[in-house]
Design a protein around this motif. Structure first.
Motif, PDB file in Angstrom:
ATOM      1  N   UNK A  17       0.866  -1.173   0.000  1.00 35.15           N
ATOM      2  CA  UNK A  17       0.000   0.000   0.000  1.00 35.15           C
ATOM      3  C   UNK A  17       0.902   1.222   0.000  1.00 35.15           C
ATOM      4  N   UNK A  18       0.616   2.183  -0.874  1.00 32.36           N
ATOM      5  CA  UNK A  18       1.394   3.412  -0.940  1.00 32.36           C
ATOM      6  C   UNK A  18       0.453   4.596  -0.761  1.00 32.36           C
ATOM      7  N   UNK A  19       0.796   5.494   0.164  1.00 31.30           N
ATOM      8  CA  UNK A  19      -0.037   6.655   0.473  1.00 31.30           C
ATOM      9  C   UNK A  19       0.831   7.907   0.365  1.00 31.30           C
ATOM     10  N   UNK A  20       0.334   8.913  -0.368  1.00 28.45           N
ATOM     11  CA  UNK A  20       1.013  10.200  -0.462  1.00 28.45           C
ATOM     12  C   UNK A  20       0.202  11.212   0.331  1.00 28.45           C
ATOM     13  N   UNK A  21       0.858  11.930   1.241  1.00 30.02           N
ATOM     14  CA  UNK A  21       0.194  12.917   2.096  1.00 30.02           C
ATOM     15  C   UNK A  21       0.858  14.272   1.876  1.00 30.02           C
ATOM     16  N   UNK A  22       0.128  15.245   1.274  1.00 28.95           N
ATOM     17  CA  UNK A  22       0.700  16.590   1.160  1.00 28.95           C
ATOM     18  C   UNK A  22       0.713  17.263   2.533  1.00 28.95           C
ATOM     19  N   UNK A  23       1.836  17.835   2.915  1.00 25.20           N
ATOM     20  CA  UNK A  23       2.018  18.352   4.269  1.00 25.20           C
ATOM     21  C   UNK A  23       1.249  19.654   4.507  1.00 25.20           C
ATOM     22  N   UNK A  24       1.266  20.586   3.544  1.00 23.65           N
ATOM     23  CA  UNK A  24       0.653  21.895   3.757  1.00 23.65           C
ATOM     24  C   UNK A  24      -0.843  21.820   4.087  1.00 23.65           C
ATOM     25  N   UNK A  25      -1.669  21.062   3.351  1.00 16.83           N
ATOM     26  CA  UNK A  25      -3.082  20.980   3.736  1.00 16.83           C
ATOM     27  C   UNK A  25      -3.289  20.369   5.126  1.00 16.83           C
ATOM     28  N   UNK A  26      -2.473  19.406   5.494  1.00 17.08           N
ATOM     29  CA  UNK A  26      -2.592  18.794   6.826  1.00 17.08           C
ATOM     30  C   UNK A  26      -2.242  19.813   7.907  1.00 17.08           C
ATOM     31  N   UNK A  27      -1.192  20.597   7.676  1.00 19.50           N
ATOM     32  CA  UNK A  27      -0.808  21.626   8.641  1.00 19.50           C
ATOM     33  C   UNK A  27      -1.907  22.680   8.760  1.00 19.50           C
ATOM     34  N   UNK A  28      -2.528  23.061   7.647  1.00 23.67           N
ATOM     35  CA  UNK A  28      -3.609  24.045   7.690  1.00 23.67           C
ATOM     36  C   UNK A  28      -4.814  23.524   8.462  1.00 23.67           C
ATOM     37  N   UNK A  33      -4.353  23.373  16.513  1.00 26.55           N
ATOM     38  CA  UNK A  33      -3.602  22.521  17.440  1.00 26.55           C
ATOM     39  C   UNK A  33      -2.133  22.943  17.456  1.00 26.55           C
ATOM     40  N   UNK A  34      -1.599  23.293  16.292  1.00 22.75           N
ATOM     41  CA  UNK A  34      -0.205  23.729  16.204  1.00 22.75           C
ATOM     42  C   UNK A  34      -0.004  25.006  17.014  1.00 22.75           C
ATOM     43  N   UNK A  35      -0.951  25.942  16.933  1.00 26.83           N
ATOM     44  CA  UNK A  35      -0.851  27.183  17.702  1.00 26.83           C
ATOM     45  C   UNK A  35      -0.856  26.880  19.197  1.00 26.83           C
ATOM     46  N   UNK A  37       0.089  24.090  20.674  1.00 24.42           N
ATOM     47  CA  UNK A  37       1.353  23.429  21.015  1.00 24.42           C
ATOM     48  C   UNK A  37       2.476  24.455  21.140  1.00 24.42           C
ATOM     49  N   UNK A  38       2.515  25.437  20.233  1.00 26.65           N
ATOM     50  CA  UNK A  38       3.547  26.473  20.308  1.00 26.65           C
ATOM     51  C   UNK A  38       3.384  27.298  21.586  1.00 26.65           C
ATOM     52  N   UNK A  39       2.142  27.630  21.943  1.00 27.36           N
ATOM     53  CA  UNK A  39       1.908  28.392  23.172  1.00 27.36           C
ATOM     54  C   UNK A  39       2.316  27.602  24.418  1.00 27.36           C
ATOM     55  N   UNK A  40       1.985  26.323  24.451  1.00 27.88           N
ATOM     56  CA  UNK A  40       2.374  25.486  25.594  1.00 27.88           C
ATOM     57  C   UNK A  40       3.891  25.357  25.661  1.00 27.88           C
ATOM     58  N   UNK A  41       4.536  25.206  24.508  1.00 28.27           N
ATOM     59  CA  UNK A  41       6.003  25.115  24.489  1.00 28.27           C
ATOM     60  C   UNK A  41       6.630  26.419  24.972  1.00 28.27           C
ATOM     61  N   UNK A  42       6.054  27.553  24.583  1.00 31.70           N
ATOM     62  CA  UNK A  42       6.570  28.844  25.036  1.00 31.70           C
ATOM     63  C   UNK A  42       6.405  28.993  26.547  1.00 31.70           C
ATOM     64  N   UNK A  43       5.275  28.561  27.088  1.00 31.04           N
ATOM     65  CA  UNK A  43       5.073  28.626  28.535  1.00 31.04           C
ATOM     66  C   UNK A  43       6.055  27.707  29.257  1.00 31.04           C
ATOM     67  N   UNK A  44       6.300  26.523  28.716  1.00 35.15           N
ATOM     68  CA  UNK A  44       7.260  25.603  29.329  1.00 35.15           C
ATOM     69  C   UNK A  44       8.667  26.209  29.306  1.00 35.15           C
ATOM     70  N   UNK A  45       8.995  26.905  28.232  1.00 37.65           N
ATOM     71  CA  UNK A  45      10.305  27.573  28.168  1.00 37.65           C
ATOM     72  C   UNK A  45      10.424  28.632  29.255  1.00 37.65           C
ATOM     73  N   UNK A  46       9.350  29.376  29.476  1.00 38.35           N
ATOM     74  CA  UNK A  46       9.388  30.403  30.524  1.00 38.35           C
ATOM     75  C   UNK A  46       9.526  29.778  31.910  1.00 38.35           C
TER      76      UNK A  46
END
Length: 85
Positions: A17-28, A33-35, A37-46
């Motif tokens: 089985x071969x599956x191609x996944x375009x990254x940009x639509x998945x990130x959009x 969730x990405x935002x 995660x970035x906020x939680x990572x920034x708080x952990x850094x602080x």
């Protein structure tokens, strides 16, 4: 930034089985969730007194270095191949 993720699964006694996944639509789609995660990572850094700008810059460098990565996993007669382009 990676553009395409290719996943190939080889099954015993069957066609691969071969599956191609375009990254940009998945990130959009997962951008809220990405935002978060970035906020939680920034708080952990602080909390741990790590430079937020330096940590986020390092994370971006890791993501930018992913194209060309290839991961092979084999277990018995089954195998999974992940290629990031």
């Amino acid at each position: 930034m990676p553009q395409l993720l290719t996943v190939r699964v080889k099954r015993p006694g069957g066609r691969p089985i071969r599956i191609w996944v375009p990254v940009l639509p998945v990130v959009l789609v997962f951008s809220p969730v990405v935002v978060l995660v970035v906020l939680v990572a920034a708080m952990a850094c602080l909390v741990y007194r790590i430079s937020v700008v330096r940590a986020l810059g390092t994370g971006w460098r890791v993501v930018s270095a992913l194209p060309g990565t290839r991961v092979d996993i084999e277990q018995g007669r089954s195998a999974v191949l992940v290629t990031i382009r």
